[in-house]
Design a protein around this motif. Structure first.
Motif, PDB file in Angstrom:
ATOM      1  N   LEU A   1      76.485 128.731  15.674  1.00 23.29           N
ATOM      2  CA  LEU A   1      76.665 128.877  17.068  1.00 23.29           C
ATOM      3  C   LEU A   1      77.847 127.746  17.453  1.00 23.29           C
ATOM      4  O   LEU A   1      78.792 128.211  18.284  1.00 23.29           O
ATOM      5  CB  LEU A   1      75.284 128.176  17.856  1.00 23.29           C
ATOM      6  CG  LEU A   1      75.678 128.269  19.523  1.00 23.29           C
ATOM      7  CD1 LEU A   1      75.700 129.851  19.972  1.00 23.29           C
ATOM      8  CD2 LEU A   1      74.488 127.505  20.029  1.00 23.29           C
TER       9      LEU A   1
ATOM     10  N   MET B   1      81.201 129.435  16.790  1.00 22.60           N
ATOM     11  CA  MET B   1      81.625 130.325  17.736  1.00 22.60           C
ATOM     12  C   MET B   1      81.986 129.518  19.160  1.00 22.60           C
ATOM     13  O   MET B   1      82.953 129.834  19.863  1.00 22.60           O
ATOM     14  CB  MET B   1      80.464 131.315  18.292  1.00 22.60           C
ATOM     15  CG  MET B   1      80.222 132.267  17.325  1.00 22.60           C
ATOM     16  SD  MET B   1      81.382 133.265  16.417  1.00 22.60           S
ATOM     17  CE  MET B   1      81.329 134.346  17.932  1.00 22.60           C
ATOM     18  N   LEU B   2      81.420 128.480  19.446  1.00 22.37           N
ATOM     19  CA  LEU B   2      81.688 127.690  20.497  1.00 22.37           C
ATOM     20  C   LEU B   2      83.087 126.919  20.260  1.00 22.37           C
ATOM     21  O   LEU B   2      83.806 126.689  21.218  1.00 22.37           O
ATOM     22  CB  LEU B   2      80.777 126.652  20.662  1.00 22.37           C
ATOM     23  CG  LEU B   2      79.499 127.159  21.448  1.00 22.37           C
ATOM     24  CD1 LEU B   2      78.343 126.013  21.533  1.00 22.37           C
ATOM     25  CD2 LEU B   2      79.410 127.696  22.715  1.00 22.37           C
ATOM     26  N   GLY B   3      83.259 126.398  19.168  1.00 27.35           N
ATOM     27  CA  GLY B   3      84.365 125.753  18.755  1.00 27.35           C
ATOM     28  C   GLY B   3      85.647 126.442  18.586  1.00 27.35           C
ATOM     29  O   GLY B   3      86.669 125.872  18.781  1.00 27.35           O
ATOM     30  N   ILE B   4      85.475 127.610  18.243  1.00 29.26           N
ATOM     31  CA  ILE B   4      86.862 128.331  17.994  1.00 29.26           C
ATOM     32  C   ILE B   4      87.928 128.465  19.080  1.00 29.26           C
ATOM     33  O   ILE B   4      88.869 127.834  19.003  1.00 29.26           O
ATOM     34  CB  ILE B   4      86.531 129.911  17.469  1.00 29.26           C
ATOM     35  CG1 ILE B   4      85.982 129.827  15.908  1.00 29.26           C
ATOM     36  CG2 ILE B   4      87.564 130.706  17.380  1.00 29.26           C
ATOM     37  CD1 ILE B   4      85.622 131.188  15.438  1.00 29.26           C
ATOM     38  N   PRO B   5      87.194 129.022  20.009  1.00 27.64           N
ATOM     39  CA  PRO B   5      88.371 128.930  21.224  1.00 27.64           C
ATOM     40  C   PRO B   5      88.571 127.618  21.792  1.00 27.64           C
ATOM     41  O   PRO B   5      89.819 127.244  22.384  1.00 27.64           O
ATOM     42  CB  PRO B   5      87.702 129.697  22.545  1.00 27.64           C
ATOM     43  CG  PRO B   5      86.059 129.615  22.218  1.00 27.64           C
ATOM     44  CD  PRO B   5      85.964 129.385  20.691  1.00 27.64           C
ATOM     45  N   MET B   6      87.705 126.345  21.803  1.00 31.55           N
ATOM     46  CA  MET B   6      88.175 125.204  22.359  1.00 31.55           C
ATOM     47  C   MET B   6      88.968 124.124  21.410  1.00 31.55           C
ATOM     48  O   MET B   6      89.847 123.570  21.759  1.00 31.55           O
ATOM     49  CB  MET B   6      86.825 124.509  23.026  1.00 31.55           C
ATOM     50  CG  MET B   6      86.526 125.173  24.049  1.00 31.55           C
ATOM     51  SD  MET B   6      87.851 125.142  25.458  1.00 31.55           S
ATOM     52  CE  MET B   6      87.765 126.363  26.253  1.00 31.55           C
ATOM     53  N   ILE B   7      88.065 123.886  20.103  1.00 27.66           N
ATOM     54  CA  ILE B   7      88.773 123.202  19.080  1.00 27.66           C
ATOM     55  C   ILE B   7      89.652 123.538  18.297  1.00 27.66           C
ATOM     56  O   ILE B   7      90.630 123.172  17.852  1.00 27.66           O
ATOM     57  CB  ILE B   7      87.220 122.531  18.372  1.00 27.66           C
ATOM     58  CG1 ILE B   7      86.360 121.783  19.430  1.00 27.66           C
ATOM     59  CG2 ILE B   7      87.753 121.654  17.594  1.00 27.66           C
ATOM     60  CD1 ILE B   7      85.198 121.315  18.929  1.00 27.66           C
TER      61      ILE B   7
ATOM     62  N   ALA C   1      77.079 113.887  28.723  1.00 33.11           N
ATOM     63  CA  ALA C   1      76.109 114.297  27.728  1.00 33.11           C
ATOM     64  C   ALA C   1      74.948 113.456  27.911  1.00 33.11           C
ATOM     65  O   ALA C   1      73.743 113.943  27.595  1.00 33.11           O
ATOM     66  CB  ALA C   1      76.701 114.017  26.310  1.00 33.11           C
TER      67      ALA C   1
ATOM     68  N   ARG D   1      93.553 123.750  14.903  1.00 36.76           N
ATOM     69  CA  ARG D   1      93.060 122.406  14.283  1.00 36.76           C
ATOM     70  C   ARG D   1      91.772 122.838  13.530  1.00 36.76           C
ATOM     71  O   ARG D   1      90.714 122.419  13.857  1.00 36.76           O
ATOM     72  CB  ARG D   1      92.588 121.824  15.448  1.00 36.76           C
ATOM     73  CG  ARG D   1      93.708 120.919  16.216  1.00 36.76           C
ATOM     74  CD  ARG D   1      93.116 120.121  17.514  1.00 36.76           C
ATOM     75  NE  ARG D   1      92.553 120.949  18.498  1.00 36.76           N
ATOM     76  CZ  ARG D   1      92.475 120.647  19.844  1.00 36.76           C
ATOM     77  NH1 ARG D   1      92.993 119.820  20.224  1.00 36.76           N
ATOM     78  NH2 ARG D   1      92.216 121.700  20.666  1.00 36.76           N
TER      79      ARG D   1
ATOM     80  N   LEU E   1      91.573 126.514  18.380  1.00 28.34           N
ATOM     81  CA  LEU E   1      92.542 127.003  18.986  1.00 28.34           C
ATOM     82  C   LEU E   1      92.973 126.129  20.227  1.00 28.34           C
ATOM     83  O   LEU E   1      92.155 125.764  21.026  1.00 28.34           O
ATOM     84  CB  LEU E   1      92.719 128.351  19.199  1.00 28.34           C
ATOM     85  CG  LEU E   1      92.283 129.514  18.273  1.00 28.34           C
ATOM     86  CD1 LEU E   1      91.797 130.653  18.614  1.00 28.34           C
ATOM     87  CD2 LEU E   1      93.522 129.497  17.313  1.00 28.34           C
ATOM     88  N   HIS E   2      94.422 125.801  20.328  1.00 26.57           N
ATOM     89  CA  HIS E   2      94.792 125.047  21.661  1.00 26.57           C
ATOM     90  C   HIS E   2      96.294 125.518  22.010  1.00 26.57           C
ATOM     91  O   HIS E   2      96.928 125.861  21.037  1.00 26.57           O
ATOM     92  CB  HIS E   2      94.391 123.805  21.942  1.00 26.57           C
ATOM     93  CG  HIS E   2      95.187 122.918  20.975  1.00 26.57           C
ATOM     94  ND1 HIS E   2      95.839 121.714  21.424  1.00 26.57           N
ATOM     95  CD2 HIS E   2      95.722 123.060  19.861  1.00 26.57           C
ATOM     96  CE1 HIS E   2      96.686 121.225  20.270  1.00 26.57           C
ATOM     97  NE2 HIS E   2      96.299 121.996  19.334  1.00 26.57           N
TER      98      HIS E   2
END
Lengths: 304, 428
Positions: free
Chosen positions: B26, B29-35, B399, B51, B37-38
């Motif tokens: 999970l 999946m959450l990280g690919i578009p935010m961490i 958080a 990155r 790729l930029h």
């Protein structure tokens, strides 16, 4: 007269976007009875992702407009739905039976978290993209004012109407829709009938996020600029739209969105752009005073 | 009779690994578009940068963290059941709470003396106290009367701008303005509350939020009245019974009157004691009100509105009184804020400020006075401590809000817990 028609078109477009976000609010509110404060930020995450995907497609040489749009929509909806699922899992599900304000606070926390996460990972600068779908029709000149109808505006309105029809069908005609409405009415009884309530709520969040994703992609293509802070105001406006139309009602959310879009564009054009948000909120207060269940909502009967 | 001994059997190691793998998946999946790729600005147009090492690190941390957390939780649950057996069957819940309250009070009284050389500490403590006072004010509305107010900062702004305008245009002093600002804020509370308090909880929330935004937008746009986005500057500071804190020697000042060396800290310490006194007065006022019929009525309405109506109580008036008193306390805090800062602008009265105050009330435990103090300290100090890695502080703040709520949904110090509690896990 020319300007009037132009503002009508602009208001319709803006209203359609608010309506799309409001649909997500109204569905989530309907099923768990809570304001999903992070919804506006889900929309922002989607818009930022749309920029990334469009840039990737541009680099890969896929420039055919319908294809690029379709790929962007599918990819962004998919990833945003995962975000929607995670938000529910982290900030809402552990608090299912908690005091009413607890999930609200965790949702505000989630909203702050998402906004800062995007600011950190994607940068605080405004992200501009190339116009994907430039141009439009000239509808003619009335009183020396040329009325434009951009292709993007047509796209937004068509997509919105299609989604509204699709979701109305989904909620009123399918087995998932029946389960969803059952959860809205009585969660315990629904669970006793063998329906997985948690899963239904998760799916609702994912669908809501998907709608927000469509809105995010549309806004990115329409305005061409996006940044990490667009979620809050859009979220508030969309929630206002959902309440205005009657929370829990899909056509109501769309109607509320359209009214707010119209007010905003007319108020900016004819009165003062600074006070357009004030006009929206004053209208909301007035509607709630005289018709507390919203324009299309069912009046709630209080049971002891 | 030997009691049933609960033995918590956690899922096996394989199940835990599987669970952690799912979380890692999970995260990926959450990280690919935010961490992963930029987009970066490369000469006008955007281009994609990657990155992947960071993404791998993130996924790894999530995997390890989930695994560690699950094992820790298993261990904790097992011990919880064992510990419960050793406790007596009936016990008073947290008798130390009262003493904690006195300890905090004592500490707050001596704090400026203990840290007299350290201006930063006293300044931060003053900020904490402003939030404590705001929290206690909002507690009347949210904690006692059970009304969700998301626009509390509007009343804070009314108080601050009342002092800012009256002092710069008409030369009013701090102590003169205080009651006027309180009354004005209460009036605003009644004006807002009267039409909207018949609404159900969440509608009230959104209306108050809208009201907060309206006030802010008016302050931003009505430049002739409020100075617009530039705000109001050079607001006079409060004086010590007419004696200003300044190095001038023409007129008697605080330093010359008491024949002491002028020091800039005098004002900081004085301001600290002013807000401490205001906050303690608020506390006294609210705890007294709670015992009066009106306070009991607030809590009754919170618990069951329909029953209150059936008993012939005027629910709207009861809610209105809570709203007005909460607004008044917010107005007082606003006057102090303006006097302390010497400068106010609409920037200080944005929605996130309302959210912070609400978070203080809810995190502390609704209705609990001490809880507000604990939460205010936490929420002011967290970002302060995070200054070294200031980029991440708001991220951690968000958080922390989620985690505290998940961990203790009733707030850190839940006031609605009974004072004596039956221990179900004890041996009979």
């Amino acid at each position: 007269m020319g300007q009037l028609i132009q503002q009508l078109i602009n208001g319709l477009t803006l209203g359609a976007v608010y309506g799309l976000i409001a649909l997500g609010y109204t569905m989530v509110y309907g099923i768990i009875g809570m304001i999903n404060f992070a919804h506006g930020d889900i929309y922002m995450v989607a818009a930022i992702m749309a920029v990334t995907v469009l840039t990737l497609l541009g680099a890969a040489g896929i420039t055919a407009v319908p294809l690029a749009l379709l790929i962007t929509l599918v990819v962004v909806i998919l990833f945003t739905a995962i975000y929607g699922w995670s938000v529910e899992r982290v900030a809402y599900r552990p608090l299912r039976n908690a005091p009413r304000l607890a999930p609200l606070i965790s949702a505000i926390g989630m909203s702050i978290f998402l906004q800062n996460m995007v600011q950190l990972t994607q940068g605080a600068r405004v992200k501009p993209i190339h116009a994907l779908l430039p141009g439009g029709f000239e509808l003619g000149t009335i009183d020396g004012f040329t009325v434009h109808l951009a292709y993007t505006q047509i796209m937004i309105i068509v997509v919105t109407v299609a989604l509204l029809v699709l979701f109305t069908w989904l909620i009123t005609r399918t087995s998932f829709g029946r389960q969803q409405r059952a959860c809205e009415q009585d969660r315990t009884m629904t669970a006793l009938l063998g329906i997985n309530v948690d899963r239904t709520i998760s799916y609702t969040f994912m669908l809501g996020a998907g709608l927000a994703a469509v809105a995010g992609v549309m806004v990115t293509v329409y305005y061409g600029v996006v940044d990490f802070s667009i979620g809050f105001v859009a979220g508030i406006k969309a929630f206002t739209a959902a309440v205005l139309g009657g929370i829990g009602s899909l056509p109501g959310a769309m109607l509320g969105g359209l009214i707010i879009g119209m007010i905003e564009s007319f108020w900016s054009a004819y009165l003062s752009p600074e006070y357009k948000d004030v006009a929206t909120f004053v209208l909301l207060i007035l509607v709630l005073m005289f018709r507390p269940s919203g324009l299309l909502g069912r009046p709630e009967v209080e049971k002891v | 009779m030997s009691a049933y001994v609960p033995v918590h059997q956690g899922p096996g190691f394989a199940a835990r690994i599987k669970d952690a793998l799912a979380v890692a998946m999970l995260s990926l999946m959450l990280g690919i578009p935010m961490i992963g790729l930029h987009t970066v600005d490369s000469g006008g147009a955007l281009s994609i940068a990657t990155r992947w090492p960071w993404l791998a690190l993130f996924v790894g941390i999530m995997f390890g963290g989930r695994l560690a957390m699950q094992f820790a939780l298993d261990h904790f649950k097992l011990n919880k059941a064992r510990r419960a057996q050793k406790r007596p069957a009936v016990r008073a819940t947290r008798p130390w709470l009262k003493w904690l309250g006195y300890a905090v009070l004592g500490f707050s009284l001596v704090l400026p003396i203990a840290f007299s050389g350290n201006r930063y500490v006293v300044d931060t403590a003053t900020t904490v106290l402003i939030y404590v006072m705001l929290g206690w004010g909002l507690n009347v509305v949210v904690g006692l009367a059970g009304l969700l107010d998301l626009g509390y900062v509007a009343f804070y702004a009314v108080g601050a701008y009342t002092y800012g305008l009256l002092s710069t245009h008409f030369g009013w002093g701090f102590w003169q303005t205080l009651p006027v600002a309180g009354a004005l804020a209460a009036t605003f509370g009644i004006i807002l509350g009267w039409p909207t308090l018949r609404l159900r909880g969440d509608y009230l929330a959104i209306v108050t939020l809208g009201f907060g935004e309206i006030i802010r937008l008016i302050l931003v746009n009505w430049t002739d009245f409020s100075g617009g986005p530039n705000g109001i500057g050079q607001i006079p500071r409060p004086t010590f019974f007419g004696l200003p804190f300044s190095p001038d020697t023409d007129t008697p000042t605080f330093a010359t009157f008491f024949h002491i060396e002028y020091a800039a800290e005098h004002r900081v310490i004085f301001l600290y004691y002013v807000i401490l006194a205001l906050a303690l007065l608020t506390n006294l006022f609210v705890s007294r009100l709670r015992k009066l019929p009106v306070g009991i009525a607030w809590e009754a309405v919170r618990e069951d509105e329909v029953a209150c109506k059936a008993l012939g109580m005027n629910v709207t008036n009861i809610k209105l009184s809570a709203f007005a008193i909460g607004a008044m306390l917010g107005g007082f805090a606003g006057v102090f804020f303006a006097a302390r800062q010497g400068f106010i602008s609409p920037e200080s009265f944005v929605f996130s400020e309302s959210a912070t105050i609400l978070a203080i009330v809810v995190l502390g435990g609704m209705g609990s006075q001490l809880g507000v103090v604990v939460a205010a300290i936490l929420l002011v100090l967290l970002p302060e401590l995070g200054r070294d890695f200031s980029e991440y502080r708001m991220l951690l703040f968000g958080a922390a809000m989620i985690l505290i709520m998940v961990w203790r949904p009733g707030g850190l110090i839940a006031s609605r817990e009974p004072t004596v509690k039956l221990n179900k896990g004890a041996q009979a």
